[in-house]
Design a protein around this motif. Structure first.
Motif, mmCIF file in Angstrom:
data_model
loop_
_atom_site.group_PDB
_atom_site.id
_atom_site.type_symbol
_atom_site.label_atom_id
_atom_site.label_comp_id
_atom_site.label_asym_id
_atom_site.label_seq_id
_atom_site.Cartn_x
_atom_site.Cartn_y
_atom_site.Cartn_z
ATOM 1 N N THR A 21 16.695 7.795 -0.168
ATOM 2 C CA THR A 21 16.289 7.547 -1.786
ATOM 3 C C THR A 21 15.375 8.650 -2.532
ATOM 4 O O THR A 21 14.954 8.501 -3.545
ATOM 5 N N ALA A 22 15.280 9.723 -1.760
ATOM 6 C CA ALA A 22 14.244 10.731 -2.377
ATOM 7 C C ALA A 22 13.066 10.305 -2.525
ATOM 8 O O ALA A 22 12.546 10.863 -3.904
ATOM 9 N N ARG A 23 12.374 9.532 -2.079
ATOM 10 C CA ARG A 23 11.166 9.089 -2.420
ATOM 11 C C ARG A 23 10.006 9.980 -1.627
ATOM 12 O O ARG A 23 10.347 10.641 -0.729
ATOM 13 N N ALA A 24 8.715 9.939 -2.459
ATOM 14 C CA ALA A 24 7.894 10.878 -1.704
ATOM 15 C C ALA A 24 7.360 10.333 -0.321
ATOM 16 O O ALA A 24 7.544 8.919 -0.185
ATOM 17 N N PRO A 25 7.497 11.068 0.775
ATOM 18 C CA PRO A 25 6.958 12.370 0.678
ATOM 19 C C PRO A 25 8.232 13.284 0.788
ATOM 20 O O PRO A 25 8.242 14.591 1.109
ATOM 21 N N PHE A 26 9.555 12.740 0.401
ATOM 22 C CA PHE A 26 10.650 13.504 0.873
ATOM 23 C C PHE A 26 11.465 13.697 -0.650
ATOM 24 O O PHE A 26 12.622 13.878 -0.873
ATOM 25 N N ALA A 42 -2.191 3.612 -9.070
ATOM 26 C CA ALA A 42 -3.416 3.705 -10.040
ATOM 27 C C ALA A 42 -4.699 3.037 -9.144
ATOM 28 O O ALA A 42 -5.699 3.640 -9.097
ATOM 29 N N ALA A 43 -4.297 1.774 -8.414
ATOM 30 C CA ALA A 43 -5.328 1.363 -7.460
ATOM 31 C C ALA A 43 -5.837 2.375 -6.227
ATOM 32 O O ALA A 43 -6.809 2.361 -5.960
ATOM 33 N N MET A 44 -4.746 3.124 -5.717
ATOM 34 C CA MET A 44 -4.905 4.167 -4.803
ATOM 35 C C MET A 44 -5.969 5.353 -5.236
ATOM 36 O O MET A 44 -6.647 5.749 -4.334
ATOM 37 N N ALA A 45 -5.498 5.588 -6.514
ATOM 38 C CA ALA A 45 -6.460 6.623 -7.097
ATOM 39 C C ALA A 45 -7.686 6.101 -7.871
ATOM 40 O O ALA A 45 -8.475 6.935 -8.410
ATOM 41 N N LEU A 46 -8.070 4.573 -7.601
ATOM 42 C CA LEU A 46 -9.343 4.299 -8.386
ATOM 43 C C LEU A 46 -9.209 4.495 -9.902
ATOM 44 O O LEU A 46 -9.914 4.486 -10.615
ATOM 45 N N ARG A 47 -7.918 3.949 -10.327
ATOM 46 C CA ARG A 47 -7.549 4.227 -11.871
ATOM 47 C C ARG A 47 -7.190 2.604 -12.213
ATOM 48 O O ARG A 47 -6.991 1.700 -11.421
ATOM 49 N N PHE A 78 7.794 -4.240 1.826
ATOM 50 C CA PHE A 78 8.606 -2.922 2.301
ATOM 51 C C PHE A 78 8.256 -2.021 1.032
ATOM 52 O O PHE A 78 8.085 -0.699 0.964
ATOM 53 N N PHE A 79 8.392 -2.609 -0.217
ATOM 54 C CA PHE A 79 8.177 -1.757 -1.530
ATOM 55 C C PHE A 79 6.900 -1.270 -1.728
ATOM 56 O O PHE A 79 6.550 -0.256 -2.163
ATOM 57 N N PHE A 80 5.693 -2.306 -1.012
ATOM 58 C CA PHE A 80 4.493 -1.914 -1.035
ATOM 59 C C PHE A 80 4.289 -0.648 -0.101
ATOM 60 O O PHE A 80 3.417 0.641 -0.630
ATOM 61 N N VAL A 81 4.989 -0.687 0.867
ATOM 62 C CA VAL A 81 4.728 0.316 1.904
ATOM 63 C C VAL A 81 5.248 1.609 1.252
ATOM 64 O O VAL A 81 4.622 2.709 1.385
ATOM 65 N N PHE A 82 6.502 1.670 0.596
ATOM 66 C CA PHE A 82 7.195 2.783 -0.132
ATOM 67 C C PHE A 82 6.050 3.256 -0.992
ATOM 68 O O PHE A 82 5.969 4.763 -1.140
ATOM 69 N N SER A 83 5.488 2.613 -1.972
ATOM 70 C CA SER A 83 4.449 2.914 -2.993
ATOM 71 C C SER A 83 3.398 3.632 -2.424
ATOM 72 O O SER A 83 2.797 4.431 -2.810
ATOM 73 N N TRP A 84 2.787 2.808 -1.338
ATOM 74 C CA TRP A 84 1.737 3.277 -0.476
ATOM 75 C C TRP A 84 1.813 4.767 0.159
ATOM 76 O O TRP A 84 0.892 5.426 -0.151
ATOM 77 N N VAL A 85 2.988 4.926 0.546
ATOM 78 C CA VAL A 85 3.350 6.171 1.026
ATOM 79 C C VAL A 85 3.505 7.304 0.081
ATOM 80 O O VAL A 85 2.701 8.473 0.039
ATOM 81 N N LYS A 86 4.092 6.998 -1.037
ATOM 82 C CA LYS A 86 4.168 7.783 -2.143
ATOM 83 C C LYS A 86 2.841 7.969 -2.864
ATOM 84 O O LYS A 86 2.460 9.321 -3.269
ATOM 85 N N THR A 122 -0.014 8.456 -1.042
ATOM 86 C CA THR A 122 -1.257 8.782 -0.281
ATOM 87 C C THR A 122 -0.608 10.217 0.570
ATOM 88 O O THR A 122 -1.530 10.812 1.150
ATOM 89 N N VAL A 123 0.821 10.311 0.831
ATOM 90 C CA VAL A 123 1.322 11.185 1.658
ATOM 91 C C VAL A 123 1.585 12.371 0.956
ATOM 92 O O VAL A 123 2.602 12.358 -0.073
ATOM 93 N N PRO A 124 1.299 13.613 1.286
ATOM 94 C CA PRO A 124 1.960 14.760 0.383
ATOM 95 C C PRO A 124 3.139 15.290 0.727
ATOM 96 O O PRO A 124 3.804 14.870 1.932
ATOM 97 N N ARG A 125 3.803 15.954 -0.248
ATOM 98 C CA ARG A 125 5.243 16.107 -0.041
ATOM 99 C C ARG A 125 5.592 17.136 1.224
ATOM 100 O O ARG A 125 4.685 18.032 1.459
#
Length: 349
Positions: free
Chosen positions: A220-225, A47-52, A298-306, A308-311
């Motif tokens: 773990t099949a997290r975005a962008p994977f 939400a913070a990344m998308a200004l929500r 590291f969890f913040f990095v996982f969420s940050w990547v999810k 901001t990075v397209p699939r």
């Protein structure tokens, strides 16, 4: 803990069993609570990344949103498709959830604070994490539906592809530490350049830390994977036919695996329960707090990547695993082993 119960008069077998059960509960119950809270944190970060605003209604600051969602799925009806293989359909999410918890048995939270301090802890984690694909493959096949089946095929290829490079990365860490025991690996990271703790500060192992972080996202099949549940192609992938608690078990298993990979990043490359600097006053802070802080980072990095990075496309995913990560990790196995032969084991003599 076993000695404590023996002092209370219990025989050794009973004391060992009781202490083991208590140890399992002390890991599993906080882990389930942590999963609920990191789902909330995940949504807040997105939400913070998308200004929500993100979850902000249920409880103070929306903190109880995950528990409300859990109560909702618990009260829903479990629907099993008429054409599905009923037994495997029910077992699949249980396998995923159980295996996600099993790997935590060998994670050292502090000096001496580990459920099973076995000498082959790293091999145990590699073996257990490899079993995780069975839950997804069984779900895809047992659903008897094309989208879950496509997802299962993708998942099996994806996990196998990235486990190969993860295996070579782990070899470099084992070579440097000289042990498969996770506590020994953590202790071997003390005192880089006299004041830093962590293999990540080693020029030969830093590239492996980066590749391991990216491979962990793919594993773990997290975005962008997250090609296994690409909603624009596969509806919800292997989870398409699931509902109620069986669907929730996949979520719990997925986030428990994400936390496990965050913990492994911290333990293998960034000092685990050690403070980041080898400075005496920092050791007064309990090691478990340092480990939790690194896991949260590291969890913040996982969420940050999810957020901001397209699939990736599937061919890009496979190319990254087989044509870039695999040769690079294999090259560094040779570099690390060659360096150790020349310096530590006297190969130049």
């Amino acid at each position: 803990m076993t000695a404590f119960f023996q002092n209370l008069g219990l025989p050794y077998d009973g004391a060992w069993l009781l202490s083991t059960v208590i140890g399992i509960l002390l890991i599993a119950l906080p882990l389930m609570l942590a999963v609920a809270m990191i789902i909330y944190a995940d949504r807040k970060i997105w939400a913070a990344m998308a200004l929500r605003r993100g979850p902000n209604v249920v409880g103070p600051f929306g903190l109880l949103q995950s528990f409300a969602d859990g109560a909702k799925v618990f009260l829903q009806e479990t629907i099993i498709p008429s054409a599905a293989n009923r037994t495997l359909f029910i077992i699949a999410p249980i396998i995923t959830f159980t295996i996600a918890l099993m790997a935590w048995a060998v994670i050292p939270f502090q000096v001496g604070v580990v459920l099973a301090n076995i000498n082959v802890g790293l091999l145990y984690i590699l073996a257990v994490s490899s079993l995780g694909v069975y839950g997804i493959v069984l779900a895809g096949w047992a659903s008897n539906s094309k989208y879950p089946f496509y997802s299962a095929i993708r998942a099996s290829a994806q996990m196998i592809s990235y486990e190969v490079s993860i295996g070579f990365i782990l070899i470099t860490v084992v070579l440097w530490a000289g042990s498969f025991n996770l506590s020994t690996i953590v202790e071997s990271q003390k005192g880089y350049y006299g004041f830093l703790n962590g293999h990540g500060f080693n020029p030969l192992l830093f590239p492996m830390a980066i590749i391991f972080l990216i491979s962990a996202m793919a594993e773990t099949a997290r975005a962008p994977f997250d090609l296994t549940e690409a909603e624009s192609e596969l509806v919800a992938g292997y989870q398409t036919e699931y509902s109620s608690m069986s669907f929730a078990l996949y979520w719990l298993g997925e986030y428990a695996n994400v936390l496990l990979m965050c913990a492994l990043n911290a333990i293998l490359f960034w000092g685990g329960y050690l403070p980041p600097f080898d400075w005496a006053p920092l050791y007064y802070v309990p090691g478990i707090l340092w480990l939790f802080a690194k896991i949260l980072f590291f969890f913040f990095v996982f969420s940050w990547v999810k957020a901001t990075v397209p699939r990736y496309r599937y061919d890009q995913l496979m190319r990254l695993g087989w044509k870039i990560f695999l040769p690079t990790s294999l090259l560094f196995v040779f570099l690390v082993s060659g360096f150790l032969m020349l310096t530590r084991y006297g190969g130049a003599q």
